[in-house]
Design a protein around this motif. Structure first.
Motif, short mmCIF file in Angstrom:
data_model
loop_
_atom_site.label_atom_id
_atom_site.label_comp_id
_atom_site.label_asym_id
_atom_site.label_seq_id
_atom_site.Cartn_x
_atom_site.Cartn_y
_atom_site.Cartn_z
N THR A 1 4.45 -14.84 -13.78
CA THR A 1 3.91 -16.00 -13.05
C THR A 1 4.73 -17.25 -13.36
O THR A 1 5.03 -18.04 -12.46
CB THR A 1 2.44 -16.22 -13.43
N ALA B 1 7.57 -19.38 -10.83
CA ALA B 1 7.33 -20.80 -10.55
C ALA B 1 8.49 -21.69 -10.96
O ALA B 1 8.49 -22.90 -10.65
CB ALA B 1 6.06 -21.26 -11.26
N GLU C 1 7.23 -27.09 -8.02
CA GLU C 1 6.30 -28.12 -8.47
C GLU C 1 5.27 -27.58 -9.46
O GLU C 1 4.79 -28.30 -10.33
CB GLU C 1 5.57 -28.74 -7.27
N GLY C 2 4.95 -26.30 -9.35
CA GLY C 2 3.93 -25.75 -10.24
C GLY C 2 4.44 -25.30 -11.59
O GLY C 2 3.66 -24.92 -12.46
N TRP C 3 5.75 -25.38 -11.80
CA TRP C 3 6.36 -24.91 -13.04
C TRP C 3 5.78 -25.54 -14.31
O TRP C 3 5.38 -24.81 -15.24
CB TRP C 3 7.87 -25.10 -12.98
N GLY D 1 2.92 -26.83 -15.00
CA GLY D 1 1.54 -26.42 -15.27
C GLY D 1 1.43 -24.98 -15.74
O GLY D 1 0.73 -24.69 -16.72
N VAL D 2 2.16 -24.05 -15.08
CA VAL D 2 2.06 -22.64 -15.49
C VAL D 2 2.74 -22.42 -16.83
O VAL D 2 2.32 -21.57 -17.62
CB VAL D 2 2.64 -21.69 -14.40
#
Length: 312
Positions: free
Chosen positions: A115, A119, A123-125, A127-128
């Motif tokens: 996951t 990413a 943009e979600g990198w 956070g994950v």
């Protein structure tokens, strides 16, 4: 794009130790994800990979880097083992009951790490990645905590505590400070203590300078230097676990180095036990002392006109 450099950046961001962010590690991550040089990270996938026929073959075919067949153990021991510890890879996830020596033994990127990898660059990198580190933890931090727990605490004369890196040599240095010094130099002051990982772990520069000891020659000093101000004796102690007792050549070197020192010099070769002492019998200089940490109340005197004291 799925480059080796970006793979290394991902591993570092996921808290892997520096040894597992090298090129081999980056290539291993790319192979586990089934990625080729022009692929975006978003198409990373999870499949079972054997070391030789999957990981090493993938690296050769798609990244043009060929590793010798005998390096497969390096992939296992120096990369994949740590990937498992860090929550980046699973061992035999698709056939968990495989015997240890099965030719079908395989590795796969974990679902959590996949996951994060998918990413990367988006943009979600952030956070994950944060979620991964919170749930899996950083292997680099865990290794650092493990190293800290393994450190050898040494209490010096003023009650302060130093921490030596683990190892037989430093265990002996601890004994010199905590057992030898109180018995044969009570009230003496520790001036210098080296460490196998940090040569100048403890240096009392002011006192060394006052005694005419060159403070820029730490690499030439014995392992432990102790000063008994009441008797004006300077104990130069070599901790011997494999080499380096106070030999005639070493005495000459130290006498030249300490020509300006007004204190009487006491040379001591310290050994962990009689077995180690026996290995170095012929190399020890006359008119020096020998101390064994497993018999701390006793001293072996090598000739001279007194049991314990300066040569001159």
């Amino acid at each position: 794009m799925a480059t080796i450099e970006e793979a290394q950046e991902i591993l570092e961001a996921l808290g892997m130790p520096s040894a597992q962010t090298n090129r081999m590690s980056g290539l291993t991550l790319l192979a586990l994800c089934g990625l080729k040089p022009n692929d975006p990270w978003s198409v990373a996938n999870r499949t079972g990979c054997t070391v030789t026929k999957s990981i090493m073959s993938h690296v050769k075919e798609h990244y043009g880097i060929e590793y010798a067949p005998n390096t497969r153990e390096t992939f296992r021991r120096q990369v994949l083992h740590q990937f498992i510890q860090g929550g980046i890879a699973d061992y035999n996830p698709f056939e968990p009951d495989l015997p240890t020596n099965s030719p079908r033994a395989h590795y796969a990127i974990t679902k959590a790490a996949l996951t994060v990898v998918q990413a990367y660059g988006g943009e979600g990198w952030p956070g994950v990645r944060t979620t991964f580190l919170r749930e899996q933890g950083s292997l680099a931090e865990r290794h650092a905590r493990d190293r800290d727990r393994a450190m050898i605490p040494v209490t010096v004369g003023d009650g302060n505590e130093l921490r030596l890196s683990p190892g037989r040599h430093n265990e002996l240095q601890k004994a010199i400070v905590e057992q030898f010094a109180p018995r044969f130099a009570p009230g003496a002051q520790l001036l210098y203590l080296g460490d196998t990982a940090k040569k100048d772990l403890f240096v009392n520069g002011v006192a060394l300078q006052r005694l005419g000891i060159p403070i820029n020659d730490h690499d030439k000093l014995p392992d432990v230097v102790i000063y008994d101000a009441e008797r004006n004796w300077l104990f130069l102690v070599e901790a011997v676990t494999s080499h380096g007792p106070v030999s005639p050549k070493r005495v000459v070197e130290l006498e030249e180095m300490l020509a300006a020192c007004p204190a009487g010099i006491v040379y001591v070769s310290a050994f962990p036990d009689f077995k180690e002492f026996q290995k170095h019998l012929k190399g020890i200089s006359w008119e020096t002392e020998v101390w064994l940490s497993d018999a701390p109340d006793h001293m072996i005197h090598y000739d001279g006109d007194r049991f314990l004291g300066p040569r001159k």
